[in-house]
Design a protein around this motif. Structure first.
Motif, PDB file in Angstrom:
ATOM      1  N   PHE A  92       8.494  11.229  11.101  1.00 41.17           N
ATOM      2  CA  PHE A  92       8.977  12.002  10.016  1.00 41.17           C
ATOM      3  C   PHE A  92       8.479  13.478  10.146  1.00 41.17           C
ATOM      4  N   PRO A  93       8.823  14.347  11.509  1.00 43.76           N
ATOM      5  CA  PRO A  93       7.912  15.332  11.546  1.00 43.76           C
ATOM      6  C   PRO A  93       9.033  16.594  10.199  1.00 43.76           C
ATOM      7  N   LEU A  94       9.870  16.123  10.393  1.00 50.41           N
ATOM      8  CA  LEU A  94      10.824  17.302   8.968  1.00 50.41           C
ATOM      9  C   LEU A  94       9.803  17.192   7.715  1.00 50.41           C
ATOM     10  N   ASP A  95      10.280  15.955   7.489  1.00 48.49           N
ATOM     11  CA  ASP A  95       9.716  15.359   5.852  1.00 48.49           C
ATOM     12  C   ASP A  95       8.643  14.149   6.020  1.00 48.49           C
ATOM     13  N   ALA A  96       7.879  14.494   6.181  1.00 52.89           N
ATOM     14  CA  ALA A  96       6.658  13.670   6.552  1.00 52.89           C
ATOM     15  C   ALA A  96       6.199  13.254   4.977  1.00 52.89           C
ATOM     16  N   TRP A  97       5.324  12.513   4.364  1.00 52.30           N
ATOM     17  CA  TRP A  97       5.533  12.807   3.085  1.00 52.30           C
ATOM     18  C   TRP A  97       3.869  13.325   3.133  1.00 52.30           C
ATOM     19  N   SER A  98       3.020  13.724   2.175  1.00 56.88           N
ATOM     20  CA  SER A  98       1.712  14.068   2.134  1.00 56.88           C
ATOM     21  C   SER A  98       0.461  12.755   1.854  1.00 56.88           C
ATOM     22  N   GLU A  99      -0.642  13.860   2.070  1.00 61.61           N
ATOM     23  CA  GLU A  99      -1.891  12.032   2.230  1.00 61.61           C
ATOM     24  C   GLU A  99      -1.769  11.969   0.797  1.00 61.61           C
ATOM     25  N   GLY A 100      -1.754  12.917  -0.115  1.00 61.09           N
ATOM     26  CA  GLY A 100      -2.413  12.387  -1.597  1.00 61.09           C
ATOM     27  C   GLY A 100      -0.761  12.140  -2.246  1.00 61.09           C
ATOM     28  N   MET A 101       0.992  12.309  -1.295  1.00 66.93           N
ATOM     29  CA  MET A 101       1.338  11.354  -2.088  1.00 66.93           C
ATOM     30  C   MET A 101       1.375   9.912  -1.129  1.00 66.93           C
ATOM     31  N   MET A 102       0.559   9.998  -0.487  1.00 65.16           N
ATOM     32  CA  MET A 102       0.652   8.822  -0.129  1.00 65.16           C
ATOM     33  C   MET A 102      -0.140   7.703  -0.990  1.00 65.16           C
ATOM     34  N   ARG A 103      -1.428   8.233  -0.746  1.00 63.14           N
ATOM     35  CA  ARG A 103      -2.553   7.635  -2.111  1.00 63.14           C
ATOM     36  C   ARG A 103      -1.495   7.454  -3.321  1.00 63.14           C
ATOM     37  N   GLY A 104      -1.151   8.034  -3.774  1.00 62.00           N
ATOM     38  CA  GLY A 104      -0.351   7.728  -5.228  1.00 62.00           C
ATOM     39  C   GLY A 104       0.125   6.477  -5.104  1.00 62.00           C
ATOM     40  N   GLU A 105       0.741   6.402  -3.785  1.00 56.58           N
ATOM     41  CA  GLU A 105       1.459   5.350  -3.647  1.00 56.58           C
ATOM     42  C   GLU A 105       0.302   3.871  -3.703  1.00 56.58           C
ATOM     43  N   LEU A 106      -0.560   4.045  -2.921  1.00 54.33           N
ATOM     44  CA  LEU A 106      -1.660   2.891  -2.520  1.00 54.33           C
ATOM     45  C   LEU A 106      -2.226   2.844  -3.894  1.00 54.33           C
ATOM     46  N   ALA A 107      -2.330   3.750  -5.094  1.00 51.07           N
ATOM     47  CA  ALA A 107      -3.231   3.709  -6.663  1.00 51.07           C
ATOM     48  C   ALA A 107      -2.134   2.681  -7.401  1.00 51.07           C
ATOM     49  N   ASP A 108      -0.739   2.412  -6.975  1.00 51.28           N
ATOM     50  CA  ASP A 108       0.299   1.722  -7.571  1.00 51.28           C
ATOM     51  C   ASP A 108       0.316   0.268  -6.985  1.00 51.28           C
ATOM     52  N   MET A 109      -0.710  -0.242  -5.942  1.00 53.84           N
ATOM     53  CA  MET A 109      -0.562  -1.250  -5.847  1.00 53.84           C
ATOM     54  C   MET A 109      -1.536  -1.889  -6.492  1.00 53.84           C
ATOM     55  N   PRO A 110      -1.532  -3.103  -6.534  1.00 54.06           N
ATOM     56  CA  PRO A 110      -0.474  -4.450  -6.403  1.00 54.06           C
ATOM     57  C   PRO A 110       0.534  -4.578  -7.538  1.00 54.06           C
ATOM     58  N   ARG A 111       0.953  -3.305  -8.938  1.00 57.62           N
ATOM     59  CA  ARG A 111       1.083  -3.264 -10.127  1.00 57.62           C
ATOM     60  C   ARG A 111       3.012  -2.778  -9.531  1.00 57.62           C
ATOM     61  N   SER A 112       3.059  -1.944  -9.451  1.00 57.01           N
ATOM     62  CA  SER A 112       4.590  -1.536  -8.547  1.00 57.01           C
ATOM     63  C   SER A 112       5.461  -1.465  -6.773  1.00 57.01           C
ATOM     64  N   ARG A 113       3.840  -1.895  -6.537  1.00 54.04           N
ATOM     65  CA  ARG A 113       4.051  -1.507  -5.103  1.00 54.04           C
ATOM     66  C   ARG A 113       3.264  -1.893  -4.042  1.00 54.04           C
TER      67      ARG A 113
END
Length: 143
Positions: A17-38
């Motif tokens: 996704f070169p034009l709209d890649a998620w940042s590492e911070g966004m991905m870390r945020g997703e992982l922080a919600d595991m397993p509750r909602s992710r």
């Protein structure tokens, strides 16, 4: 997926996704919600992460957050396996329907999603950073 997987995952994210890649911070945020909602998973080939996928689930709805497969492994069934895992997890969590957005210019992904029973339900105009529309899709899950 764990935080230790992030270097490989972020490399795939940038390549896919070169034009709209998620940042590492966004991905870390997703992982922080595991397993509750992710629910995030990776796929390995010869001990190398070659794909990842993520699901958000709350109450009776789920959303495919992302699926990315390294280009050299596309068309091998890995993406379908990742989607199958996300659908199974949505079902385990009690979701009755699952949603996603796909780039309007990504016919290959649209074909895969239709094969899995997703139906187009609308368009988000200029959804992606480069101005490309997103096609919204939904699949009902059997109870």
């Amino acid at each position: 997926m764990t935080e230790a997987d992030l270097p490989a995952v972020m490399s795939i994210e940038q390549a896919t996704f070169p034009l709209d890649a998620w940042s590492e911070g966004m991905m870390r945020g997703e992982l922080a919600d595991m397993p509750r909602s992710r629910h995030y998973v990776v796929a390995l080939v010869d001990d190398e992460i070659v794909a990842y996928a993520g699901l958000a689930a709350a109450a009776d709805q789920a959303d495919v957050q992302t699926i990315a497969v390294l280009e050299k492994h596309q068309g091998t069934g890995i993406g379908s396996a990742m989607l199958t895992e996300l659908l199974a997890e949505a079902h385990r969590r009690g979701a009755r329907e699952i949603f996603l957005e796909v780039r309007a210019d990504n016919a290959r992904a649209q074909t895969v999603y239709r094969h899995f029973g997703f139906e187009e339900i609308g368009t988000r105009r200029r959804y992606y950073d480069d101005g490309t529309d997103a096609i919204m899709m939904r699949r009902k899950l059997n109870g």
